[in-house]
Scaffold this motif. Structure first.
Motif, mmCIF file in Angstrom:
data_model
loop_
_atom_site.group_PDB
_atom_site.id
_atom_site.type_symbol
_atom_site.label_atom_id
_atom_site.label_comp_id
_atom_site.label_asym_id
_atom_site.label_seq_id
_atom_site.Cartn_x
_atom_site.Cartn_y
_atom_site.Cartn_z
ATOM 1 N N LYS A 40 34.516 48.037 32.853
ATOM 2 C CA LYS A 40 35.855 47.991 33.441
ATOM 3 C C LYS A 40 36.015 46.760 34.343
ATOM 4 N N ASP A 41 34.965 46.503 35.148
ATOM 5 C CA ASP A 41 34.963 45.313 36.016
ATOM 6 C C ASP A 41 35.140 44.053 35.182
ATOM 7 N N LEU A 42 34.382 44.034 34.058
ATOM 8 C CA LEU A 42 34.397 42.844 33.194
ATOM 9 C C LEU A 42 35.808 42.626 32.606
ATOM 10 N N VAL A 43 36.459 43.718 32.167
ATOM 11 C CA VAL A 43 37.807 43.636 31.591
ATOM 12 C C VAL A 43 38.809 43.139 32.647
ATOM 13 N N LEU A 44 38.593 43.664 33.881
ATOM 14 C CA LEU A 44 39.440 43.269 35.008
ATOM 15 C C LEU A 44 39.384 41.750 35.192
ATOM 16 N N GLU A 45 38.152 41.205 35.127
ATOM 17 C CA GLU A 45 37.923 39.763 35.300
ATOM 18 C C GLU A 45 38.590 38.992 34.158
ATOM 19 N N GLU A 46 38.446 39.537 32.928
ATOM 20 C CA GLU A 46 39.057 38.907 31.739
ATOM 21 C C GLU A 46 40.594 38.811 31.915
ATOM 22 N N ASN A 47 41.123 39.966 32.383
ATOM 23 C CA ASN A 47 42.585 39.997 32.588
ATOM 24 C C ASN A 47 43.043 38.982 33.622
ATOM 25 N N GLU A 48 42.225 38.842 34.650
ATOM 26 C CA GLU A 48 42.536 37.852 35.688
ATOM 27 C C GLU A 48 42.605 36.458 35.078
ATOM 28 N N VAL A 49 41.591 36.167 34.173
ATOM 29 C CA VAL A 49 41.557 34.854 33.506
ATOM 30 C C VAL A 49 42.822 34.684 32.662
ATOM 31 N N PHE A 50 43.182 35.719 31.889
ATOM 32 C CA PHE A 50 44.376 35.646 31.034
ATOM 33 C C PHE A 50 45.623 35.357 31.857
ATOM 34 N N SER A 51 45.787 36.106 32.967
ATOM 35 C CA SER A 51 47.014 35.933 33.754
ATOM 36 C C SER A 51 47.046 34.557 34.414
ATOM 37 N N TYR A 52 45.817 34.036 34.812
ATOM 38 C CA TYR A 52 45.748 32.713 35.421
ATOM 39 C C TYR A 52 46.188 31.667 34.406
ATOM 40 N N VAL A 53 45.650 31.807 33.176
ATOM 41 C CA VAL A 53 45.945 30.818 32.129
ATOM 42 C C VAL A 53 47.438 30.830 31.781
ATOM 43 N N SER A 54 48.048 32.023 31.657
ATOM 44 C CA SER A 54 49.454 32.088 31.264
ATOM 45 C C SER A 54 50.367 31.529 32.371
ATOM 46 N N LYS A 55 49.861 31.585 33.610
ATOM 47 C CA LYS A 55 50.655 31.081 34.731
ATOM 48 C C LYS A 55 50.466 29.577 34.873
ATOM 49 N N ASN A 56 49.187 29.141 34.831
ATOM 50 C CA ASN A 56 48.894 27.748 35.184
ATOM 51 C C ASN A 56 48.631 26.861 33.969
ATOM 52 N N HIS A 57 48.494 27.389 32.810
ATOM 53 C CA HIS A 57 48.204 26.677 31.567
ATOM 54 C C HIS A 57 46.955 25.839 31.631
ATOM 55 N N HIS A 58 46.030 26.167 32.466
ATOM 56 C CA HIS A 58 44.677 25.585 32.355
ATOM 57 C C HIS A 58 43.660 26.622 32.824
ATOM 58 N N LEU A 59 42.425 26.326 32.528
ATOM 59 C CA LEU A 59 41.366 27.311 32.843
ATOM 60 C C LEU A 59 41.135 27.385 34.339
ATOM 61 N N PRO A 60 40.813 28.546 34.822
ATOM 62 C CA PRO A 60 40.521 28.627 36.259
ATOM 63 C C PRO A 60 39.181 27.948 36.556
ATOM 64 N N ASP A 61 38.960 27.655 37.842
ATOM 65 C CA ASP A 61 37.661 27.086 38.239
ATOM 66 C C ASP A 61 36.572 28.144 38.072
ATOM 67 N N VAL A 62 35.487 27.589 37.664
ATOM 68 C CA VAL A 62 34.368 28.555 37.517
ATOM 69 C C VAL A 62 33.780 28.796 38.887
ATOM 70 N N TYR A 63 33.700 30.033 39.268
ATOM 71 C CA TYR A 63 33.107 30.332 40.590
ATOM 72 C C TYR A 63 31.912 31.283 40.380
ATOM 73 N N GLU A 64 31.157 31.361 41.379
ATOM 74 C CA GLU A 64 29.927 32.198 41.312
ATOM 75 C C GLU A 64 29.984 33.275 42.370
ATOM 76 N N SER A 65 29.659 34.414 42.014
ATOM 77 C CA SER A 65 29.403 35.428 43.054
ATOM 78 C C SER A 65 28.006 35.974 42.771
ATOM 79 N N ASN A 66 27.487 36.774 43.672
ATOM 80 C CA ASN A 66 26.099 37.186 43.444
ATOM 81 C C ASN A 66 26.006 38.366 42.482
ATOM 82 N N HIS A 67 27.140 38.750 41.960
ATOM 83 C CA HIS A 67 26.987 39.824 40.963
ATOM 84 C C HIS A 67 27.730 39.514 39.689
ATOM 85 N N GLN A 68 28.408 38.436 39.650
ATOM 86 C CA GLN A 68 29.201 38.149 38.452
ATOM 87 C C GLN A 68 29.220 36.653 38.177
ATOM 88 N N GLN A 69 29.116 36.274 36.904
ATOM 89 C CA GLN A 69 29.208 34.873 36.509
ATOM 90 C C GLN A 69 30.238 34.776 35.394
#
Lengths: 415, 225
Positions: free
Chosen positions: A40-69
C-alpha cells in the motif's frame, strides 16, 4: 511402556504438531498482512509520482529516505508490466543488504516512457515476525513443561488406587491366609476394579478352602472303609486252609490295601499341612531322626549292597517330629529305591543343611517330580513322596534343592 | 482277659470281636455312646478299645468318665482322626495308647496286650511263654534260663508274635509293625523272611520249640503248642 509415558508421548506429539501448524499459519498470515501494508505504501508513492508528473510534466527529484528508495529509468518503445517483487534493499547509511519489497511501474513524461522502481525495506516486518515466532516457540515449550509436570502429578495421584490393587494382586497367594484388602477410590472405574478384584480373590480363596476341606474330609471318610477291609482280611486269613492260588490273591489284596492306605494317608497329610492343621512344634534332634531312619532302612541298604557313608553333626530344629521323620524317610527311601546294586549313599548333616547324595539309575526332572502324582520312570512309589517333602520344607521355611545328572543325585534341605 | 470294644462301624467291630474272642479272653462290644457308658459303668475291663467318633457322643467323654470315677481300666483309642489334638487330649486324659485307622488286627492286639501286661504286672515286668522268658524292661530274652541275643527288630517281632499267638499274622502287618507306615518297603517281603529265619534259628538253637510257622505264603503263625 508405562501408561504415563505413553500418555505423555501422545500428548507431546499432538501439542507440538498443533503448535507448529498454528505457528506456520500465524507466520504466513502476519507476513501476508505486513506485505500488503508495504504494498500500500509503495502504491501511495507511485500515485504521488503520477500526480507530480501530470502536474509538472517532468520527473520528480529522486530523494532518499531510510526506508524507501525510488529510481527512474528511460525505457525504449516497450512498456513495463506493473508488478510487485521481493528484492534486496541496500541501506545507504548502514551499507547493509536487507530484505525489501519493490513496485515496478512505468510513467509517460512528455512522450518518453520511464520505468519507476520503488523499493522499501522489510526489515521491521521481519523483526516483527521473528518476535512473534519466538513467542510462539516459548509458549510451546512452557506449555509442554507444564503439561508434563501436571500429568505426572495428576496421574500419579489418580492412578494410586490402581497400583495398590495391582501390587495386592501380585502378592496374592492361595496358600497364605491374608485376603486382598479393599482399596477405596473416588474414581468409579477403580472402585469397580477393586470390587471385582476383592470379590474374585475371596471367591477363589473360598473355593480353594472348600477343595482343601473336601480333600481332607474325603481322605478321612475313606479311612473307615479301608480299615474295615483291612480287618476283614485279617479275619479271613485266620479261617481255613488256603490253596496257593487263594493265598496269592489274598497277598495281592493285602498289598493293594496297604498301597491304598499309604496313598490316602499321604493325601490326608498333605491336606493337613496345607490347611495349617499341624502344630505341635517341639525341639527335634535331626541327628536322632536320621539315625532312626537309617536303622529302619538297613535291610534295604544291605540287600542292595549300598555303601553307606554318614557324617552327622548335631542339629536341633523346632518342628513337628512326625513331619521331620516323614521328610527324612522319604528322602532316604528314594535314595535307596532309585539306587543300583552296589551303589553308594552319603548322608551329611550340619548346622546349615542336610544332604543326601546317592548314585542312581535314571535322570529325572526335579520340577516335574515335585508335582503331585508325578513319578520318574520305573518308580514304584505313589508319587506323593517328594511333594510331601516340598510341602514340609515350605512349611518350615527350609529350601529343598536338587542337583544331579544321570548317575548321581544330590538332595539338600537348607535349614 | 476282658476287653470292651466301643466302635460304631459294624464291620470293624465284628472283626475286632472275632479276633479277640478266644480261649483266654472275653470280648464285649458297644455300638454307641450310651450303651458304652452303661457298660463301663457296670463292669470292669482289662482294656477298653475306644473309637472317638461315636453316635451321640465323643469317645473322649468315656475316658473322662473312667478317670473321674477312679477306674484304672486300660484305654486304647482307635480313630480315623490322627490330628495331634485328639491324640494329645486322649493321652492327657489318661488313655494308654492311640492307634490310627486303618490298622491290622494283629497290631491292635499287640498294643492291647502291652497295655494289659503293663497293668497286670506291677514291678517285675516279665512275660513268660512256655520256655521263653522275656524281661520287658531290660528287653532281654531267655530260653530255659539261657540268654539269647536278639536285634531290636527281632525282639519286637517276637513280642508281636507272642501277643498274636495262634493267629496268622500277615506280611503286611509285620512290615507295618517293623518299619512303620512312613517307610514304603515296596512289596519286598524278603526282609521279613530273613528276620523270621533268624528268630527261629536263635530260638531253636537255644533249645526252644520251633513255634513260628509259615502260613500259606501269606504270613506267619506263632503256634500254641
Amino acid at each position: 511402556m508405562k501408561l504415563l509415558t505413553k500418555y505423555n508421548r501422545i500428548n507431546v506429539a499432538v501439542t507440538v504438531i498443533i503448535m507448529l501448524v498454528t505457528g506456520i499459519i500465524y507466520y504466513y498470515t502476519i507476513s501476508h498482512i505486513l506485505t500488503n501494508q508495504i504494498d500500500k505504501d509503495l502504491v501511495l508513492e507511485e500515485n504521488e509520482v503520477f500526480s507530480y508528473v501530470s502536474k509538472n510534466h517532468h520527473l520528480p527529484d529522486v530523494y532518499e529516505s531510510n526506508h524507501q528508495q525510488i529510481a527512474f529509468m528511460k525505457l525504449g518503445s516497450g512498456k513495463v508490466k506493473r508488478r510487485f517483487v521481493d528484492t534486496v534493499y541496500h541501506d545507504l547509511d548502514e551499507k547493509d543488504m536487507e530484505a525489501g519489497r519493490a513496485l515496478i511501474s512505468s510513467v509517460n513524461v512528455s512522450g518518453q516512457n520511464y520505468s519507476i522502481l520503488v523499493t522499501q525495506s522489510k526489515v521491521e516486518t521481519e523483526d516483527l515476525i521473528q518476535v512473534v515466532f519466538l513467542i510462539t516457540i516459548g509458549v510451546i515449550v512452557i506449555l509442554l513443561v507444564v503439561l508434563l509436570l501436571l500429568n505426572r502429578i495428576i496421574l500419579k495421584s489418580i492412578w494410586k488406587p490402581f497400583y495398590k490393587v495391582l501390587s495386592q494382586l501380585k502378592g496374592f497367594s492361595l496358600a497364605d491366609n491374608a485376603s486382598v484388602n479393599s482399596t477405596p477410590s473416588t474414581i468409579d472405574e477403580f472402585t469397580e476394579l477393586d470390587h471385582a478384584v476383592t470379590s474374585m480373590a475371596d471367591r477363589v480363596k473360598s473355593d480353594y478352602q472348600n477343595l482343601k476341606v473336601f480333600t481332607e474330609n474325603a481322605s478321612h471318610e475313606l479311612m473307615t472303609p479301608i480299615s474295615v477291609i483291612n480287618s476283614k482280611l485279617d479275619t479271613l486269613v485266620q479261617t481255613d486252609d488256603f490253596t496257593d492260588k487263594q493265598s496269592k490273591l489274598l497277598n495281592d489284596i493285602y498289598g493293594t490295601v496297604t498301597r491304598l492306605t499309604r496313598l490316602n494317608k499321604s493325601m490326608l497329610l498333605l491336606a493337613k499341612i496345607e490347611n495349617g492343621l499341624i502344630q505341635d512344634i517341639q525341639q527335634v534332634n535331626m541327628r536322632e531322626v536320621l539315625e532312626d531312619s537309617i536303622y529302619q532302612h538297613e535291610e534295604m541298604i544291605l540287600q542292595l549292597g549300598i555303601t553307606l557313608k554318614t557324617k552327622l553333626g548335631n542339629k536341633l530344629l523346632n518342628a513337628n517330629r512326625a513331619l521331620m521323620e516323614i521328610l527324612v524317610n522319604n528322602l532316604i527311601s528314594n535314595a535307596i529305591r532309585h539306587n543300583y546294586q552296589a551303589g553308594s549313599l552319603s548322608i551329611l548333616l550340619d548346622a546349615e543343611k542336610l544332604s543326601i547324595i546317592n548314585t542312581g539309575k535314571h535322570a529325572f526332572n526335579f520340577e516335574q517330580v515335585l508335582k503331585r502324582f508325578q513319578k520318574s520312570d520305573g518308580s514304584e512309589g505313589i508319587g506323593l513322596g517328594l511333594t510331601l517333602c516340598k510341602q514340609i520344607c515350605d512349611k518350615y521355611g527350609f529350601k529343598l534343592q536338587y542337583q544331579g545328572d544321570k548317575d548321581s543325585h544330590v538332595f539338600s534341605v537348607l535349614f | 482277659m476282658k476287653i470292651l470294644v466301643i466302635e460304631d462301624e459294624t464291620g470293624l467291630r465284628d472283626s475286632i470281636e472275632a479276633y479277640f474272642t478266644g480261649s483266654d479272653s472275653i470280648c464285649e462290644v458297644a455300638a454307641d455312646f450310651s450303651s458304652a457308658l452303661a457298660k463301663v459303668s457296670l463292669y470292669r475291663y482289662d482294656c477298653v478299645i475306644l473309637d472317638l467318633t461315636l453316635p451321640q457322643g465323643n469317645g473322649l467323654d468315656i475316658v473322662r468318665h473312667l478317670k473321674e470315677n477312679g477306674r484304672d481300666d486300660g484305654v486304647l483309642i482307635i480313630s480315623a482322626k490322627n490330628s495331634l489334638d485328639d491324640r494329645l487330649t486322649g493321652l492327657d486324659l489318661g488313655a494308654d495308647d492311640y492307634l490310627t485307622k486303618p490298622f491290622h488286627l494283629s497290631e491292635l492286639r499287640s498294643r492291647v496286650m502291652a497295655i494289659v501286661r503293663r497293668r497286670a504286672f506291677n514291678g517285675s515286668n516279665n512275660l513268660k511263654f512256655n520256655e521263653i522268658d522275656i524281661d520287658l524292661d531290660a528287653k532281654a530274652v531267655k530260653v530255659n534260663g539261657t540268654a539269647v541275643k536278639f536285634t531290636r527288630k527281632e525282639y519286637s517281632l517276637l513280642l508281636y508274635f507272642i501277643a498274636n499267638k495262634g493267629k496268622v499274622v500277615s506280611k503286611s502287618a509285620i512290615a507295618e509293625h517293623l518299619w512303620g507306615d512312613s517307610i514304603d518297603i515296596a512289596d519286598n517281603f524278603d526282609f521279613i523272611y530273613s528276620h523270621i529265619k533268624n528268630i527261629r534259628k536263635k530260638l531253636v538253637e537255644a533249645g526252644a520249640k520251633d513255634y513260628i510257622q509259615a502260613a500259606y505264603g501269606m504270613g506267619y503263625k506263632f503256634i500254641v503248642a
